[in-house]
Design a protein around this motif. Structure first.
Motif, PDB file in Angstrom:
ATOM      1  N   TYR A  26     -10.843  25.327   7.517  1.00 15.33           N
ATOM      2  CA  TYR A  26      -9.636  25.131   6.302  1.00 15.33           C
ATOM      3  C   TYR A  26      -9.866  27.102   5.912  1.00 15.33           C
ATOM      4  O   TYR A  26      -8.821  27.279   5.488  1.00 15.33           O
ATOM      5  CB  TYR A  26      -9.271  24.224   5.311  1.00 15.33           C
ATOM      6  N   ASP A  27     -10.801  27.837   5.624  1.00 14.21           N
ATOM      7  CA  ASP A  27     -10.481  29.250   4.978  1.00 14.21           C
ATOM      8  C   ASP A  27      -9.784  29.856   6.190  1.00 14.21           C
ATOM      9  O   ASP A  27      -8.861  30.339   6.188  1.00 14.21           O
ATOM     10  CB  ASP A  27     -12.127  30.024   5.326  1.00 14.21           C
ATOM     11  N   PRO A  28      -9.830  29.501   7.818  1.00 19.86           N
ATOM     12  CA  PRO A  28      -8.616  30.184   8.800  1.00 19.86           C
ATOM     13  C   PRO A  28      -6.896  29.769   7.762  1.00 19.86           C
ATOM     14  O   PRO A  28      -6.225  30.843   8.131  1.00 19.86           O
ATOM     15  CB  PRO A  28      -9.543  29.869   9.780  1.00 19.86           C
ATOM     16  N   TRP A  29      -6.772  29.047   7.824  1.00 21.97           N
ATOM     17  CA  TRP A  29      -5.913  28.290   7.199  1.00 21.97           C
ATOM     18  C   TRP A  29      -5.482  29.063   5.472  1.00 21.97           C
ATOM     19  O   TRP A  29      -4.335  29.284   5.008  1.00 21.97           O
ATOM     20  CB  TRP A  29      -5.232  27.030   7.231  1.00 21.97           C
ATOM     21  N   GLU A  30      -6.216  29.161   4.257  1.00 18.34           N
ATOM     22  CA  GLU A  30      -6.367  29.696   3.072  1.00 18.34           C
ATOM     23  C   GLU A  30      -6.619  31.326   3.380  1.00 18.34           C
ATOM     24  O   GLU A  30      -5.213  31.685   2.433  1.00 18.34           O
ATOM     25  CB  GLU A  30      -7.689  29.004   2.447  1.00 18.34           C
ATOM     26  N   GLN A  33      -2.714  32.737   3.079  1.00 19.60           N
ATOM     27  CA  GLN A  33      -2.237  32.360   1.868  1.00 19.60           C
ATOM     28  C   GLN A  33      -2.415  33.940   1.128  1.00 19.60           C
ATOM     29  O   GLN A  33      -1.892  34.008   0.483  1.00 19.60           O
ATOM     30  CB  GLN A  33      -2.732  30.952   1.293  1.00 19.60           C
ATOM     31  N   HIS A 110      -8.961  24.625  -3.903  1.00 20.16           N
ATOM     32  CA  HIS A 110      -8.430  23.687  -2.653  1.00 20.16           C
ATOM     33  C   HIS A 110      -9.631  22.753  -2.911  1.00 20.16           C
ATOM     34  O   HIS A 110     -11.040  22.480  -3.256  1.00 20.16           O
ATOM     35  CB  HIS A 110      -9.227  24.552  -1.221  1.00 20.16           C
ATOM     36  N   SER A 139      -4.009  23.869  -2.721  1.00 15.57           N
ATOM     37  CA  SER A 139      -3.666  23.320  -1.664  1.00 15.57           C
ATOM     38  C   SER A 139      -5.004  21.964  -2.126  1.00 15.57           C
ATOM     39  O   SER A 139      -5.890  21.386  -2.650  1.00 15.57           O
ATOM     40  CB  SER A 139      -4.719  23.814  -0.398  1.00 15.57           C
ATOM     41  N   GLU A 196       3.926  25.419   2.228  1.00 15.37           N
ATOM     42  CA  GLU A 196       3.241  25.220   3.657  1.00 15.37           C
ATOM     43  C   GLU A 196       2.338  23.847   4.042  1.00 15.37           C
ATOM     44  O   GLU A 196       2.021  23.367   3.148  1.00 15.37           O
ATOM     45  CB  GLU A 196       3.107  26.182   4.162  1.00 15.37           C
ATOM     46  N   TYR A 198      -0.155  21.839   6.330  1.00 17.31           N
ATOM     47  CA  TYR A 198      -1.324  22.209   7.739  1.00 17.31           C
ATOM     48  C   TYR A 198      -1.923  21.088   8.179  1.00 17.31           C
ATOM     49  O   TYR A 198      -2.319  20.081   7.161  1.00 17.31           O
ATOM     50  CB  TYR A 198      -2.035  22.979   7.357  1.00 17.31           C
ATOM     51  N   ILE A 200      -4.640  19.054  11.098  1.00 12.51           N
ATOM     52  CA  ILE A 200      -5.729  18.864  11.793  1.00 12.51           C
ATOM     53  C   ILE A 200      -6.320  17.838  12.640  1.00 12.51           C
ATOM     54  O   ILE A 200      -5.529  16.599  12.077  1.00 12.51           O
ATOM     55  CB  ILE A 200      -7.215  19.814  11.977  1.00 12.51           C
ATOM     56  N   THR A 255      -0.132  22.972   1.237  1.00 15.82           N
ATOM     57  CA  THR A 255      -0.885  24.667  -0.415  1.00 15.82           C
ATOM     58  C   THR A 255       0.917  25.042  -0.163  1.00 15.82           C
ATOM     59  O   THR A 255       1.832  25.516   0.087  1.00 15.82           O
ATOM     60  CB  THR A 255      -1.790  25.869   0.878  1.00 15.82           C
TER      61      THR A 255
END
Length: 263
Positions: A26-30, A33, A110, A139, A196, A198, A200, A255
């Motif tokens: 999830y860091d690559p998504w957060e 932001q 998060h 999130s 938004e 997300y 997975i 998020t």
């Protein structure tokens, strides 16, 4: 009997491993932001429920020596080992403990709000800590999408996974809180609200499998002790989700961000 405030045991011997699996997925998504609000050097940031501390550490490097990062959690042992001079670790319950007012540029949480029982107080504390023009970024998950995507024993999956979520719900967890994030931000009188989602795919050897595999493994003892499920079916469930061919959709991570008005 009084229910526990938080069903997840933060002292569990594999807790850092579980948190690392969350960070990897999830860091690559957060992080985008924060980049979307043009996070700058010198900003003051608050990471609520800092967990393993990866986002707090990223904040520290981004805001530089003229900025400050406060990382809070009920258990800060993993954050305490981060060697960043602009980082302050703080044991803190966002629903109960107050924050300094009007000093933060970003507040981020998060997978926190769905576990908080007094959400109104928590939001009040977060918004109060923001500077005018500061951003609140939340999130939270919505488990409506938490379903297998291959031909497996779907009844076993739904029956056992629902008991784990039910256990978490006993201490205030809302498995569908993500769908309420926009309403939460608007009720807090924030502006420029944006949402938004997300999702997975996980299962087998995919990175996200241990997020739920380790969580459910940790909770299994409590589920059995409460007679919510049999130990045999839990073992079968945990084995099934790690089979190479198993696949499922994760919860929708919603998020939302909003900005405090400048008066």
């Amino acid at each position: 009997m009084k229910e526990p405030r938080y069903a997840i045991d933060q002292a569990w011997h594999r807790e850092r491993e579980r948190l690392a699996s969350i960070e990897a997925v999830y860091d690559p998504w957060e992080i985008p932001q924060f980049e979307a609000v043009d996070l700058k050097e010198g900003w003051n940031c608050l990471e609520i429920g800092a967990g393993g501390g990866s986002i707090a550490e990223w904040f520290c490097k981004r805001v530089g020596p003229t900025g400050k990062v406060v990382a809070t959690d009920l258990d800060t042992r993993f954050v305490e080992v981060i060697e960043e001079r602009n980082l302050e670790e703080r044991k803190h319950d966002i629903a109960v403990d107050e924050l300094e007012e009007n000093f933060l540029d970003i507040v981020h949480a998060h997978a926190v709000m769905e576990h908080v029982t007094d959400r109104q107080s928590a939001i009040g504390n977060m918004v109060g800590a923001l500077k005018p023009g500061g951003y609140l970024i939340i999130s939270s998950g919505d488990y409506s999408s938490f379903m297998p995507t291959v031909d497996v024993d779907e009844d076993l999956f739904l029956r056992v996974s629902s008991k784990f979520l039910e256990l978490l719900s006993l201490s205030g967890f809302d498995p569908n809180y993500g769908r309420r994030v926009r309403r939460l931000l608007l009720e807090a009188n924030l502006v420029d609200v944006r949402l938004e989602g997300y999702v997975i795919e996980w299962g087998g050897d995919l990175p996200g499998t241990e997020i739920w595999g380790l969580l459910f493994e940790q909770l299994s003892r409590q589920v059995v002790e409460r007679k919510m499920a049999q130990e045999e079916e839990i073992t079968q469930f945990l084995s099934m989700i790690r089979e190479p061919s198993f696949r499922a959709m994760g919860p929708i991570l919603v998020t939302g961000r909003g900005r405090k008005t400048v008066s």
